[in-house]
Each structure stands twice: as C-alpha cells, then as structure tokens.
Write an enzyme that holds these catalytic residues in place. Structure first.
Site, PDB file in Angstrom:
ATOM      1  N   PHE A   3       0.814  -1.218   0.000  1.00 34.15           N
ATOM      2  CA  PHE A   3       0.000   0.000   0.000  1.00 34.15           C
ATOM      3  C   PHE A   3       0.847   1.268   0.000  1.00 34.15           C
ATOM      4  O   PHE A   3       0.373   2.327  -0.381  1.00 34.15           O
ATOM      5  CB  PHE A   3      -0.964  -0.006   1.183  1.00 34.15           C
ATOM      6  CG  PHE A   3      -0.420   0.586   2.454  1.00 34.15           C
ATOM      7  CD1 PHE A   3       0.341  -0.162   3.332  1.00 34.15           C
ATOM      8  CD2 PHE A   3      -0.678   1.909   2.774  1.00 34.15           C
ATOM      9  CE1 PHE A   3       0.836   0.388   4.497  1.00 34.15           C
ATOM     10  CE2 PHE A   3      -0.190   2.475   3.940  1.00 34.15           C
ATOM     11  CZ  PHE A   3       0.576   1.717   4.804  1.00 34.15           C
ATOM     12  N   LYS A   4       2.094   1.176   0.416  1.00 34.61           N
ATOM     13  CA  LYS A   4       2.894   2.391   0.520  1.00 34.61           C
ATOM     14  C   LYS A   4       3.133   3.045  -0.844  1.00 34.61           C
ATOM     15  O   LYS A   4       3.395   4.240  -0.915  1.00 34.61           O
ATOM     16  CB  LYS A   4       4.196   2.101   1.242  1.00 34.61           C
ATOM     17  CG  LYS A   4       3.916   1.708   2.696  1.00 34.61           C
ATOM     18  CD  LYS A   4       5.130   1.605   3.546  1.00 34.61           C
ATOM     19  CE  LYS A   4       4.761   1.365   4.995  1.00 34.61           C
ATOM     20  NZ  LYS A   4       4.217  -0.003   5.226  1.00 34.61           N
ATOM     21  N   ASP A   5       3.015   2.263  -1.908  1.00 28.37           N
ATOM     22  CA  ASP A   5       3.150   2.853  -3.248  1.00 28.37           C
ATOM     23  C   ASP A   5       2.116   3.948  -3.497  1.00 28.37           C
ATOM     24  O   ASP A   5       2.386   4.895  -4.236  1.00 28.37           O
ATOM     25  CB  ASP A   5       2.956   1.777  -4.333  1.00 28.37           C
ATOM     26  CG  ASP A   5       4.117   0.787  -4.393  1.00 28.37           C
ATOM     27  OD1 ASP A   5       5.267   1.200  -4.175  1.00 28.37           O
ATOM     28  OD2 ASP A   5       3.849  -0.399  -4.659  1.00 28.37           O
TER      29      ASP A   5
END
Ligand SMILES: *Cc1c(COP(=O)(O)O)cnc(C)c1O
Length: 459
Positions: free
Chosen positions: A100-102
């Site tokens: 999810f950090k993308d």
C-alpha cells in the site's frame, strides 16, 4: 507555521515533533457524494488539494496524480473485493512494490521532485523500513534528478522479495543499507540524523517515512474512494487497518475529521500489540519486538500515534512533549483521561500467528480469496471488533499482495503464490547493498559518502 512545500521537504520538525495541518479541511456531503465512481486520480485531487493551498494548482496536482497512479496494475487503482456479506477487502497493493505504501509514495516523489526543481535544490532522503517503505521509496524515486535515497533496513528481518525490491534497482541515486539491529533501531538512527541539525543541513535531509505529512495526506484518498463506492456519505462504513506505525489508520482518522462518515476505525495488530494494549489499559508501554509473518507490523513504537495524541488532547504541545519524554526515559506513559477518547475513536484487536494462519486458510476455502498475513490481521480484527452486524459495511485494508510473503503463505496453504508477471525478473537480478552497525556515526558517514546533495552550497 510552514507551507505544504516546506513540510513536504522537512519530514520531521526541528524540535523532533511531527507536522499536522493547522486546521482540518472539511468536505461537504455533496462534495463527498460526487466522488463516487470518479477515477482515483480525480478523487485524490479533491482530497489532497485542500491541504496543498497555493503550493500547486488543481491542474498541476491532477497531472501528478494521473502520472503516479498510472503505474498501478489495476484500472481502479485501489479496487474493492467482497469477501463476506458485509465485508470487503480494499486492495491497496497494485503498485510497483505490491504494497500500500506505493499509493502515497508515487505521488510524494513527484511532489518532491517538483518542489526541489522549482527551488534549484537537491535533497537526500533517508528512511527506515521494516520492509515495505524502503522498496516503495526506492521505486518511487529511482532515477530522480534532485533526490538521493538512502534506506536503512533491519538485517535479516525483511522478506527476500522486500529486500530485493530495495537492492536490485541499478540507478546510482538509490542506496540500500542493512543495519545490524531491529526496525526500531533503524528508525532511531533516522530520527538521530534529523535531530543532528548540522548534519541535516549539510546533506539537505528529507524524510519519506510515514512521519512525512504528505504521505498521510496521500493515504486519506482511498478512504474516500472506498467509502463513496460503497454508498457514503449516505451510508457509514467501518474500516479495519493493519497497523504498524499508525500512519495508515491516522489517515483514516483524518478522513473522518474531513467529514467522511466512518462508523468504526479498527486498529489491527499482530502479537506486537502495543496499540490494542494501550486502548484496553490506558498505558502505552514498549515491549520487545517479536518477529512474525507480518513483519511490517513488527514494531514496539507507533510513531504516528503522537499525531493522534496531539489531536485528542486539544493540541496541547506541552502535554505531548511530556508524554514523549516519559516514553524515551521510562519506556511508557499513561494516557490518563485520554484513554476514553481513544476508546471512542478506535477499536483494536491483535491477531496471533495461529489466528493469521487460520484466517488465511478459512477465507481461501470459503471464498477462494488469498490474502497476505498483514491483511489477515485486519480480517481477524474486523471479525473480533465489528462482528457480522449487517447494518454497517466493513472494509479491511489489504496492505500487501500475498506474493510478497511467499514463505508464510506456502507454510499455511502448501502453495507458493506467484509474483505478478511484471516482477518476474526480481528474484534473479543482482543485489547491491551495504551493511553497518547500529551506530549513528556510522550511518551518518555512510549518507555523506553516497549523497550528491553535500556537493552544493546552502540553498
Ligand atoms: C507499512 C505497512 C503496514 C503498517 O502501516 P502503518 O502506516 O505503519 O501503520 C501494514 N502492512 C504493510 C504490508 C505495510 O507495508
């Protein structure tokens, strides 16, 4: 008070504190309703622009959100998948590093490059990672003209895929560094570098950890996209969030402050359960970190919790400083009267390794859906804290693709999930990284050697 550009570049404030917006922008119910079904890049503009102020026009921001999310492997960017009558998984892992950090990092990189280019400056990004942040940062900034990236990760405590995402890019501006220590040690090194003001100025340090405000702002986006897809604002939705540093769930809290009707926000932990313990007992107390199958949640301190403390005590900076001081000195502090606030704002549950394995196997059998261990903590927490009440739809944030943790999945299901086609070269590419002791001077020396930012005079 600083503008959005300055906060974007600074990460951590000079006094060691974290930035929050001076006031919370509010989206009216009509404006929220109008987000339903819009392209994700457009939803992001509506949600983020109120924080940006005059720093960027809406059109400029839209160009960047379009570019950032074009790299995702799904047209909806963050699609919802139904797994039970009242429960959905919000897949946040379709970006280049399968986590999810993308979502926030791809946008952050574009924002930073733009601001630095406009100012004719370079910056050095240093970051600590328990696995996913590092790869997302390196993937977002690789080849950037104005930015060098140095990522510190705990040696032997990230998965092979996570490590390779950091160590295989060949661009000269990215540097992965293994530290002989834990994630919290890595994070302390990064904090130490930021608190060394001479070093910080010399190397033009910038932060992209979840303490960077712009990352939180970039994560508020998918709460709005998911809730409106499920009928908000006419219908309240609850979210269960696999939590480590409290960044992702703080973004949910921010969405609520901005007017999104969220019924419950559930903090999901693994056995490193500092937050569920705090919610139950009112005492925030560090313990040893235990390695689990959800390593991105293997933490003993949740840095962004400080932001919540600040908000919930009525922005009493002296009180937050006192509590953080007690944490540093005694390894704990008491919430006192704020415990009731926390119990009103959040629910929490911790999943054991057995719970995680059981949930992964059960969901696969019941619905044919394979989830990763972080997401499984979210499903377990949703089941425990929210039950099966059909009146409120539940969204579990899926923070990683199962193929990112193939050993854990294979141990549970007997089958190794395949990496998506676009990552097929990862497991054989050449790795490049350094290893250092858990020592601030060693870390600073390393950064000074690799960065290009020190070659220039002050901005
Ligand atoms: C970073 C991460 C988390 C924790 O997110 P926080 O914002 O630190 O709470 C959970 N799951 C995965 C897969 C992550 O990469």
């Amino acid at each position: 008070m600083l503008g959005f550009d300055d906060v974007l570049l600074a990460g951590l404030a000079r006094d060691g504190g974290l930035y929050v917006p001076r006031t919370w922008p509010k989206l009216a119910p009509d404006a929220i309703a109008a987000l339903a079904g819009q392209p994700f890049a457009d939803v992001a503009v509506e949600v983020i622009h109120p924080f940006v102020g005059d720093a960027l026009s809406r059109d400029e921001l839209r160009r960047m959100t379009k570019e950032a999310y074009a790299r995702f492997g799904h047209a909806a960017v963050t699609p919802l998948v139904q797994i039970a009558p009242n429960r959905f998984v919000l897949e946040l892992f379709h970006g280049p590093t399968l986590a999810f950090k993308d979502v926030a990092m791809q946008l952050l990189a574009r924002l930073m490059d733009r601001v630095l280019g406009r100012r004719g400056r370079r910056a050095t990004i240093v970051g600590a990672t328990s696995g996913d942040t590092g790869g997302a940062a390196i993937e977002a900034f690789r080849g950037s003209e104005h930015v060098d990236v140095v990522i510190f990760f705990p040696e032997g405590r990230v998965s092979d895929v996570q490590r390779r995402m950091m160590t295989t890019p060949t661009e000269a501006n990215v540097h992965a560094v293994a530290v002989r220590g834990t994630f919290d040690d890595c994070q302390a090194l990064v904090k130490g570098m930021f608190n060394d003001h001479a070093f910080r100025d010399r190397t033009s340090l910038a932060g992209v950890n979840s303490i960077n405000w712009a990352r939180i702002a970039g994560q508020v986006t998918y709460y709005f996209a998911a809730a409106t897809a499920l009928g908000a604002p006419h219908r309240a939705v609850s979210f269960a969030v696999p939590t480590g540093n409290f960044g992702d769930i703080f973004a949910g809290y921010a969405a609520k402050r901005m007017g999104l009707p969220i019924e419950r926000l559930v903090i999901a932990s693994n056995v490193n359960d500092i937050l569920p313990r705090t919610l139950a007992s009112g005492t925030y107390e560090m313990r040893e970190v235990v390695a689990t199958t959800s390593p991105s949640m293997d933490i003993q301190i949740s840095s962004n919790f400080e932001r919540y403390l600040f908000e919930t005590c009525g922005r009493d900076a002296a009180l937050v400083r006192a509590k953080m001081g007690a944490l540093r000195q005694e390894g704990r502090f008491d919430l006192g009267g704020l415990k009731a606030n926390m119990q009103k704002d959040f629910a929490a549950a911790a999943a054991s390794e057995k719970d995680v394995a059981e949930a992964i196997g059960r969901l696969r059998d019941e619905s044919g859906y394979l989830m990763d261990p972080h997401t499984a903590c979210g499903v377990v927490a949703a089941e425990r804290a929210l039950g099966a009440d059909p009146r409120t739809l539940q969204v579990v944030l899926s923070t990683a693709h199962p193929a990112k943790f193939p050993d854990a999945i294979a141990a549970i299901t007997g089958k190794r999930p395949a990496l998506p086609e676009r990552l097929s070269g990862l497991l054989t590419a050449h790795e490049r990284f350094s290893t250092i002791d858990n020592d601030l001077a060693a870390a600073e020396r390393h950064v000074e050697i690799v960065t290009r930012a020190t070659c220039e005079g002050p901005a």
